[in-house]
Scaffold this motif. Structure first.
Motif, short mmCIF file in Angstrom:
data_model
loop_
_atom_site.label_atom_id
_atom_site.label_comp_id
_atom_site.label_asym_id
_atom_site.label_seq_id
_atom_site.Cartn_x
_atom_site.Cartn_y
_atom_site.Cartn_z
N SER A 183 2.00 5.22 3.27
CA SER A 183 2.68 5.69 4.48
C SER A 183 2.40 4.79 5.68
O SER A 183 1.56 3.88 5.62
N GLU A 184 3.10 5.08 6.76
CA GLU A 184 2.85 4.37 8.01
C GLU A 184 1.40 4.57 8.45
O GLU A 184 0.76 3.65 8.96
N GLU A 185 0.88 5.77 8.24
CA GLU A 185 -0.51 6.05 8.60
C GLU A 185 -1.47 5.21 7.76
O GLU A 185 -2.49 4.71 8.25
N ASP A 186 -1.12 5.00 6.48
CA ASP A 186 -1.95 4.16 5.61
C ASP A 186 -1.93 2.70 6.08
O ASP A 186 -2.95 2.00 6.00
N LEU A 187 -0.78 2.25 6.57
CA LEU A 187 -0.70 0.91 7.14
C LEU A 187 -1.61 0.81 8.35
O LEU A 187 -2.33 -0.19 8.53
N HIS A 188 -1.60 1.83 9.19
CA HIS A 188 -2.48 1.85 10.36
C HIS A 188 -3.94 1.77 9.95
O HIS A 188 -4.74 1.05 10.56
N LYS A 189 -4.31 2.50 8.90
CA LYS A 189 -5.70 2.48 8.41
C LYS A 189 -6.10 1.08 7.97
O LYS A 189 -7.21 0.61 8.24
N ALA A 190 -5.18 0.42 7.27
CA ALA A 190 -5.46 -0.94 6.81
C ALA A 190 -5.67 -1.88 7.99
O ALA A 190 -6.58 -2.73 7.98
N ILE A 191 -4.85 -1.73 9.01
CA ILE A 191 -4.97 -2.59 10.19
C ILE A 191 -6.25 -2.27 10.96
O ILE A 191 -6.92 -3.18 11.47
N LEU A 192 -6.61 -1.02 11.03
CA LEU A 192 -7.87 -0.64 11.69
C LEU A 192 -9.06 -1.26 10.96
O LEU A 192 -10.02 -1.73 11.59
N THR A 193 -9.01 -1.25 9.63
CA THR A 193 -10.08 -1.89 8.85
C THR A 193 -10.13 -3.38 9.14
O THR A 193 -11.21 -3.95 9.34
N TYR A 194 -8.97 -4.00 9.19
CA TYR A 194 -8.88 -5.43 9.54
C TYR A 194 -9.50 -5.69 10.91
O TYR A 194 -10.25 -6.64 11.10
N GLN A 195 -9.19 -4.83 11.87
CA GLN A 195 -9.69 -5.03 13.23
C GLN A 195 -11.20 -4.82 13.34
O GLN A 195 -11.82 -5.30 14.28
N GLY A 196 -11.76 -4.13 12.36
CA GLY A 196 -13.20 -3.91 12.37
C GLY A 196 -13.99 -5.03 11.72
O GLY A 196 -15.22 -4.99 11.69
N ARG A 197 -13.31 -6.02 11.21
CA ARG A 197 -13.99 -7.15 10.56
C ARG A 197 -14.05 -8.35 11.48
O ARG A 197 -13.22 -8.53 12.36
N HIS A 198 -15.05 -9.20 11.23
CA HIS A 198 -15.22 -10.42 12.03
C HIS A 198 -14.89 -11.61 11.15
O HIS A 198 -15.60 -11.91 10.19
N ARG A 199 -13.80 -12.29 11.46
CA ARG A 199 -13.35 -13.42 10.65
C ARG A 199 -14.05 -14.70 11.08
O ARG A 199 -13.88 -15.17 12.20
N ARG A 200 -14.85 -15.27 10.17
CA ARG A 200 -15.66 -16.44 10.49
C ARG A 200 -15.16 -17.73 9.86
O ARG A 200 -15.63 -18.81 10.18
N TYR A 201 -14.24 -17.62 8.88
CA TYR A 201 -13.68 -18.80 8.21
C TYR A 201 -14.78 -19.73 7.70
O TYR A 201 -14.67 -20.96 7.79
N GLY A 202 -15.86 -19.15 7.17
CA GLY A 202 -16.94 -19.95 6.59
C GLY A 202 -18.01 -20.35 7.58
O GLY A 202 -19.04 -20.88 7.20
N GLY A 203 -17.77 -20.12 8.89
CA GLY A 203 -18.76 -20.49 9.90
C GLY A 203 -19.56 -19.29 10.35
O GLY A 203 -19.53 -18.23 9.74
N LEU A 204 -20.30 -19.47 11.44
CA LEU A 204 -21.16 -18.42 11.95
C LEU A 204 -20.73 -17.92 13.32
O LEU A 204 -21.21 -16.89 13.78
N ALA A 205 -19.85 -18.64 13.98
CA ALA A 205 -19.46 -18.26 15.34
C ALA A 205 -18.70 -16.96 15.34
O ALA A 205 -17.94 -16.68 14.40
#
Length: 260
Positions: free
Chosen positions: A238-260
């Protein structure tokens, strides 16, 4: 507050409603989806597998519109893999008719939303009727400037990578480039998703149905994407499930292999 989208979840009548916010400044620009579980959704309801695929078609429309409303710029959907030809003939025949049903039903709304249809995969190997339908959808929306909705049809990432390798090898052999010219950018430019430019690599990959694998989907492009797996079958997503996926994405820190 102006950059936050709020939605409410009410799982049971007696429970209190909780508000969860999506940061509109941190929406994934490109979302890739492995739409899995159509057959199991149908089996659970004692329906033929094709009923699940038909229901999944409606989900495509709902989720594409929901993504567009959030400001997602590109969405790539794994609709039919190079391995799916191994399925029963009746199911494959139905799947080959789905694009015609989808575009025949939803094209006016896609046009109204200014969506641009694109394709990846080995389209020339599709039945002629299917090929003509999907190419017409691309042609009819070629001037649209909204969200790019890409369907992966008869697509396999390993085959895509091999074709890109051959293309670069031919250019080396012809003396057009040297081996030293081959880098990430040169290789990405030979992939079928190159038309997406800076949006080529998905920020977020969603897979439904509980399976936890990539199944030969965008292996190069998903190298640094965030993955979200859910047990929900695609027709129920559902649309709500899409929102949950995006919220999970927003809670992660993307480092692309680095530490910054």
């Amino acid at each position: 507050m102006g950059n936050m989208l709020f939605w409410k979840k009410q799982s049971k009548p007696q429970e209190t409603t909780e508000s969860v916010s999506i940061d509109r400044e941190n929406i994934p620009q490109h979302i890739a989806v492995i739409m899995d579980g159509n057959g199991r959704w149908a089996k659970k309801r004692n329906l033929p597998r094709i009923a699940g695929h038909k229901e999944g078609m409606s989900t495509v429309k709902r989720i594409a519109i929901a993504a567009d409303e959030l400001g997602v710029k590109a969405m790539t959907l794994y609709a039919f893999s190079t391995e799916n030809w191994k399925r029963p003939t009746e199911e494959v025949s139905f799947l080959m008719k789905l694009p015609g049903d989808f575009f025949g039903t939803f094209m006016p709304e896609l046009q109204e939303r200014n969506m641009k249809i694109q394709l990846i995969g080995f389209i020339d190997e599709l039945p002629e009727s299917t090929k003509q339908v999907v190419l017409k959808a691309v042609e009819d929306t070629k001037n649209n400037t909204g969200m790019v909705l890409t369907f992966a049809l008869n697509y396999g990432s390993r085959a895509e990578i091999i074709e890109a390798t051959k293309a670069l090898a031919n250019e080396v052999q012809a003396g057009e480039i040297s081996v030293e010219d081959i880098n990430d950018e040169a290789f990405a430019n030979k992939l079928q998703t190159s038309f997406l430019g800076d949006l080529q690599d998905p920020d977020l990959m969603i897979r439904t149905s509980g399976e936890v694998r990539l199944s030969n989907f965008l292996l190069w492009q998903l190298a640094y994407s965030e993955y979200y797996f859910t047990d929900i079958f695609w027709p129920d997503f559902s649309e709500e499930d899409l929102h949950k996926a995006i919220l999970t994405y927003q809670g992660r820190h993307r480092r692309y292999g680095g530490l910054a």
